[in-house]
Scaffold this active site. Structure first.
Site, mmCIF file in Angstrom:
data_model
loop_
_atom_site.group_PDB
_atom_site.id
_atom_site.type_symbol
_atom_site.label_atom_id
_atom_site.label_comp_id
_atom_site.label_asym_id
_atom_site.label_seq_id
_atom_site.Cartn_x
_atom_site.Cartn_y
_atom_site.Cartn_z
ATOM 1 N N SER A 428 0.822 -1.211 0.000
ATOM 2 C CA SER A 428 0.000 0.000 0.000
ATOM 3 C C SER A 428 0.855 1.260 0.000
ATOM 4 C CB SER A 428 -0.939 0.003 1.197
ATOM 5 O OG SER A 428 -0.230 -0.276 2.365
ATOM 6 N N HIS A 449 -2.679 -2.709 -6.138
ATOM 7 C CA HIS A 449 -3.060 -2.298 -4.786
ATOM 8 C C HIS A 449 -4.570 -2.363 -4.596
ATOM 9 C CE1 HIS A 449 -3.388 1.099 -1.623
ATOM 10 N NE2 HIS A 449 -3.389 -0.080 -1.048
ATOM 11 N N GLU A 461 -5.454 0.062 -7.683
ATOM 12 C CA GLU A 461 -4.418 0.880 -8.321
ATOM 13 C C GLU A 461 -3.425 -0.073 -8.984
ATOM 14 O OE1 GLU A 461 -2.909 4.679 -6.008
ATOM 15 O OE2 GLU A 461 -3.420 3.124 -4.578
ATOM 16 N N ASN A 499 -2.972 6.509 -1.186
ATOM 17 C CA ASN A 499 -2.436 6.661 0.168
ATOM 18 C C ASN A 499 -1.564 7.900 0.314
ATOM 19 O OD1 ASN A 499 -3.761 4.673 1.494
ATOM 20 N ND2 ASN A 499 -2.239 3.096 1.069
#
Ligand code: COA
Length: 723
Positions: A428, A449, A461, A499
């Site tokens: 992540s 991800h 992702e 993130n």
């Protein structure tokens, strides 16, 4: 009889056929051009000697409604422009309903929005057995504007109309028949024969189509007391379901209510007035904009998929934790066989338990049969050995979030894979380029991800490292879409897109806590603003250990904005032994009530630890700005740094990956609605708060030019190959 670019009118033996077939498009929509051609076809029909008319589609579906691409410009141009946009088709439908012969809509596969409204203006509606019909306008923040709120209650009754319009649902053909929206449901290949037979019976006087018209032009036959009660209870229910950020469902109800006691012509005027009211709202612009942004994402994913050299026939997941188990479960659910590998049986048991839990919930909700669940579980091949990985086309590594461990596992896994396989990591935060240094075939490696919980979060992702090949990206996108996910391709950096931006938002949260603001107050403000949960609650759900670890990674990568001299609030709680929701305590305490329902109460220890003062000196707008500004700035940076390829993808990633409130249409669309210049002015008042609050060059440039993110994006659509 009439030949346009989209519409063709022909006749045989006194029966006419009007066919919609939009050139170069997979579906028919009511664009301005289609509406104008429809009006010209009606000119011909009104003068012709005919016994009946069927309206058909030359595509594999009937009509998908108004052209949503035309909404934004119209909705921004004020009440008169909106009325002008709607009126031609309101008139067309009135003229269709008044033709001196029977009319039937032949619905193949799909009649949505204006497509169903067109069908409702016909005397009869026939659909194929697999057809879906509905009025989804409220989902776009508007209400039906071409007579849907007038004709549906008169054709199908008040209850059906309220339910269908307020929810925007797509009903199956069988439900259409049961509710009298449809007159017949037949096999696809019998549709036109059946329609012709119906028109012939009308022409012979065996069926009274004029009676149907009478029903559609008169007020609804309602007992005043009963209808008052029906509307009041529907209002409470619809208001509750829609929530305060979504005004369209209640506006639809008001339009139906106001029109119910009136003639159809007066009811149509009420509908138009309510349509204009909702079309002017930011919500309507945001939700119709979302449809278009979503199409950008889907189109890019389709383009990548088309390039993939191999279609994923088997997946492998290494590391059977919550994420690994979730990915394996999603694969099994979508019919894709999956190898689930771990180093110990305990891990395997945990992964399988997670999969069984998710599928079991689907069975409880009636979304899946017990037999279906058993079958899905057989698609998961759990193993402690590397050997079964050899048959997988794509492997996802999902072990602990630690660069050293991941590198070692990835190198070990790569050695077992065939040379053609794609290897990916579900990291992540850790750089894909960095992880690739441990590999012999870095070009066949990328990030995949997934978000937690895997089954519920729509986004994946796909992260492209410095050496990742185009084919690897294409195969990863193909794999993610086979798993039912929205794939967005991003370039590599710490935290990638979602993130990286989320941790800037958390940095804004930490800065507010540093100033002594009560986290429960921040949570309440952000939830009122539309987020599904506040930042403190979200950190608890992520897990304070995981969040603290990610904070360190992000601070190392972006020290100027995310670095801190003092430990962050998250770090302080974590060091005090609080893990968040999974440990029962974090910012909040998580318990269960007597009936086993989860309860969340403030953790007084956390309050004390953070020295939160319960009374905040900041008003709600300032809290929203201080939370949102770091997020907006970081998202701009990801565009400037070419991490994400377009404004639409940046916004959709925030909605699919973070649950950013849909009614705001995306982070950048929200900034557009505030006005970029105004937003920059708001930021300049926060210059003392540090680098998180300094407007990025992209914002300043747009502000200087009086421009906006979407006006710019529409003028120069991002189609670069890197994404
Ligand atoms: N207006 C404009 N374009 C539309 C459209 C509409 N109402 N409905 C579909 N399209 C376009 C899509 O943008 C896409 O264009 P593209 O080929 O350039 O990418 C194309 O039609 C196919 O749509 P897509 O969603 O990729 O196909 P699908 O088979 O998965 O779904 C629908 C088809 C019709 C179910 C879906 O597109 C949909 O829900 N459309 C909106 C329907 C709606 O809300 N109508 C009411 C408007 S008031």
């Amino acid at each position: 009889m009439f030949q346009g670019d989209i519409l063709t009118l022909t006749s045989r033996d006194g029966f006419a056929q009007l066919e919609f077939d939009t050139p170069g498009s997979p579906v028919n929509v009511f664009s301005r051009k289609a509406i104008e051609e429809f009006s010209r076809a009606l000119d011909v029909l009104e003068q012709a000697e005919l016994s009946g008319l069927m309206i058909v589609s030359g595509k594999d579906s009937f009509l998908a409604g108004a052209d949503i691409n035309e909404f934004s410009a119209v909705f921004s141009s004020g009440a008169d422009a909106i009325a002008e946009h709607l009126t031609p088709n309101i008139k067309n439908f009135e003229r269709l309903q008044a033709l001196p012969f029977a009319t039937v809509a032949v619905i193949n596969k799909l009649a949505l929005g204006g497509g169903l409204e067109l069908a409702l203006a016909c005397d009869y509606r026939i659909a194929d057995t697999a057809a879906r019909i509905g009025l989804p306008e409220t989902r776009l923040g508007i209400i039906p504007g071409w007579g849907g709120t007038v004709r549906l209650p008169r054709v199908a009754g008040l209850d059906t109309a309220l339910e269908w319009i307020a929810s925007g649902k797509e009903a199956k053909a069988s439900e259409g028949l049961k509710t009298h929206v449809l007159d017949a449901v037949v096999e696809l290949d019998q549709l036109r024969d059946c329609a012709l037979a119906l028109l012939q019976r009308c022409a012979l006087g065996e069926m009274d189509y004029e009676l149907r018209r009478l029903q559609k032009t008169q007020p609804l036959k309602l007992n005043q007391v009963e209808s008052g009660l029906a509307f009041e209870s529907a209002k409470a229910l619809i208001g509750h379901q829609a929530g305060r950020h979504y005004p369209a469902p209640l506006a639809a109800l008001a339009a139906i209510r106001e029109g119910a006691t009136k003639s159809a012509a007066e009811a149509a005027r009420a509908e138009l007035a309510y349509f204009i009211e909702v079309a002017k709202t930011d919500t309507a612009k945001a939700l119709s904009g979302l449809f278009i942004a979503d199409q950008v994402v889907s189109k890019k994913a389709r383009a990548w998929k088309a390039q993939a050299s191999v279609k994923t026939a088997k997946l492998a997941v290494v590391g059977a934790g919550i994420m690994g188990g979730g990915i394996a479960c999603q694969s099994a659910l979508k019919g894709l066989p999956v190898v689930l590998k771990d180093i110990n049986q305990q891990g395997i048991d945990l992964g399988l338990k997670e999969a069984a839990k998710v599928l079991g919930r689907r069975v409880d909700k009636g979304k899946m049969s017990a037999a279906g669940m058993a079958e899905a579980l057989t698609r998961i091949q759990a193993t402690l050995n590397y050997q079964p990985l050899g048959s997988a086309d794509v492997t996802v590594e999902a072990v602990v979030e630690n660069s050293g461990v991941k590198k070692a596992v990835l190198a070990e896994v790569e050695a077992q894979l065939p040379e053609t396989a794609v290897l990916s990591s579900n990291t992540s935060t850790i750089s894909i380029t960095e992880l690739a240094t441990a590999l012999k075939r870095p070009e066949q490696f990328c990030g995949l991800h997934f978000f937690n919980p895997v089954h519920a979060m729509p986004l994946v992702e796909v992260i492209r490292g410095a050496k990742t090949s185009d084919d690897t990206v294409a195969r990863a996108v193909e794999c993610a879409t086979a798993l039912g996910k929205k794939a967005i391709v991003v370039n590599d950096c710490a935290g990638f897109l979602v993130n990286r931006v989320l941790f800037a938002y958390f940095a804004g949260f930490a800065a507010l806590l540093d100033d002594g603001v009560d986290f429960t107050h921040i949570d309440a403000v952000m939830v009122r603003w539309g987020w599904p949960m506040g930042p403190a609650h979200l950190l608890d759900v992520v897990g304070l250990d995981t969040a603290e670890h990610a904070e360190v990674t992000m601070a190392e990568a972006f020290p100027e904005r995310m670095g801190r001299a003092q430990p962050s609030p998250t770090a302080r709680l974590y060091k005090a032994g609080l893990l968040g929701q999974k440990g029962g305590k974090g910012f909040y305490c998580y318990t269960k009530d007597k009936r086993g329902r989860p309860q969340k109460t403030v953790n007084e220890d956390a309050m004390q630890l953070l020295h939160a003062t319960s009374a905040s000196q900041l008003d709600d707008d300032m809290i929203v700005l201080r939370m949102m500004a770091p997020l907006v700035n970081e998202l701009c940076r990801t565009l400037q740094d070419d991490i994400v390829g377009s404004v639409s993808e940046a916004d959709m990633a925030m909605i699919y990956g973070l649950g950013f409130p849909a009614h705001r249409g995306g982070v950048l669309r929200w900034v557009d609605s505030v006005g970029v210049r105004q937003f920059c002015e708001n930021l300049s008042a926060l210059s003392q708060c540090g680098p998180l609050y300094q407007a990025e060059p992209m914002l300043l440039e747009l502000a200087e030019n009086g421009a906006s993110f979407y006006a710019q994006a529409e003028n120069s659509p991002a189609t670069d190959a890197a994404h």
